[in-house]
Write a protein that holds these residues in place. Structure first.
Motif, PDB file in Angstrom:
ATOM      1  N   THR A 104       0.836  -1.196   0.000  1.00 60.43           N
ATOM      2  CA  THR A 104       0.000   0.000   0.000  1.00 60.43           C
ATOM      3  C   THR A 104       0.872   1.247   0.000  1.00 60.43           C
ATOM      4  O   THR A 104       0.525   2.258  -0.591  1.00 60.43           O
ATOM      5  CB  THR A 104      -0.946  -0.008   1.225  1.00 60.43           C
ATOM      6  OG1 THR A 104      -1.660  -1.242   1.238  1.00 60.43           O
ATOM      7  CG2 THR A 104      -1.943   1.127   1.155  1.00 60.43           C
ATOM      8  N   ASN A 156      -6.145  -0.685  -2.509  1.00 61.57           N
ATOM      9  CA  ASN A 156      -6.460  -1.088  -1.139  1.00 61.57           C
ATOM     10  C   ASN A 156      -7.295  -0.076  -0.353  1.00 61.57           C
ATOM     11  O   ASN A 156      -6.904   0.368   0.728  1.00 61.57           O
ATOM     12  CB  ASN A 156      -5.175  -1.416  -0.378  1.00 61.57           C
ATOM     13  CG  ASN A 156      -5.407  -2.501   0.642  1.00 61.57           C
ATOM     14  OD1 ASN A 156      -6.534  -2.779   1.025  1.00 61.57           O
ATOM     15  ND2 ASN A 156      -4.335  -3.118   1.075  1.00 61.57           N
ATOM     16  N   PRO A 183      -6.520   4.526   3.095  1.00 62.53           N
ATOM     17  CA  PRO A 183      -5.228   5.198   3.015  1.00 62.53           C
ATOM     18  C   PRO A 183      -5.316   6.707   3.270  1.00 62.53           C
ATOM     19  O   PRO A 183      -6.311   7.347   2.951  1.00 62.53           O
ATOM     20  CB  PRO A 183      -4.746   4.911   1.598  1.00 62.53           C
ATOM     21  CG  PRO A 183      -5.933   4.468   0.838  1.00 62.53           C
ATOM     22  CD  PRO A 183      -6.921   3.939   1.815  1.00 62.53           C
TER      23      PRO A 183
END
Length: 170
Positions: A13, A42, A47
Motif C-alpha cells: 500500500t 487497497n 489510506p
C-alpha cells in the motif's frame, strides 16, 4: 539464445513509503533485473494518501535515495489480484518483506494461495534489516499524528508531505 530477464513485483500500500520499504526495494534490486514496485489501491485500509500521491512518493523516494543501479525500477498502481498483476507484468517473482515473526503467518498463507492460483510465479521473502525491522507505515502515521519526530523513518519528501497532511487534518 535469448537471456531471460528476471522481473520482480514488490507490492504494498505504501501509505506512506518508509525507509523500511526502501531497504527492501534496494535489496530486491540484487535479486531481479527489473523491479516493479506495485502500489495497491487497497481502499479497505483507508489510506491517508491517494493512489497517485503514493505512487509519486515511491518514485520520489527511490530517486532521492539513488536506488536501482543496474536494475530498472518502475512504480505502477494496481487494483486487481496480485498474482494476475504479476503475470501481466511477466514477473517471475513476488518480493515480500518480513519484519517480524508476526508477519510470517499471513505472508506464508498469501504465498501459498498465490502458488495455488499460479505456480509459475515464486514468492521470495526478504527479512527487514535490523535498522528498519520496527518501522511500519501505521506507526509512522500514528507517531506523526501525535507530533512525534518521524524524520528518521521516511525520506525528506515524504516527511514534508506527512507534515502537510497532518496540518490539513488539523
Amino acid at each position: 539464445m535469448a537471456v531471460r530477464r528476471h522481473v520482480g513485483v514488490y507490492p504494498g500500500t505504501f501509505d506512506p513509503v518508509t525507509i523500511g520499504h526502501l531497504d527492501i526495494i534496494s535489496r530486491a534490486t540484487r535479486v531481479v533485473d527489473h523491479l516493479i514496485v506495485a502500489v495497491a489501491v487497497n481502499a479497505g485500509k483507508g489510506p491517508m494518501f491517494s493512489l497517485e500521491e503514493r505512487v509519486a512518493m515511491v518514485e520520489d523516494s527511490v530517486r532521492e535515495n539513488g536506488i536501482g543501479g543496474a536494475t530498472h525500477i518502475e512504480v505502477r498502481a494496481f487494483e486487481n489480484l496480485l498474482i494476475n498483476f504479476a503475470v501481466e507484468m511477466e514477473a517471475s517473482v513476488i518480493i515480500r518483506g518480513l519484519r517480524a515473526v508476526s508477519d510470517f503467518e499471513y505472508e506464508f498463507q498469501m504465498a501459498g494461495m498465490n502458488a495455488r492460483l499460479n505456480n509459475t510465479v515464486e514468492t521470495v521473502f526478504l527479512m527487514a534489516s535490523e535498522r528498519s525491522h520496527f518501522i511500519s507505515s501505521r506507526f509512522v502515521k500514528e507517531i506523526g499524528r501525535l507530533q512525534g519526530d518521524i524524520s528518521a523513518f521516511v525520506t525528506p519528501t515524504v516527511h514534508r508531505r506527512l507534515l502537510q497532511r497532518f496540518a490539513e487534518q488539523g
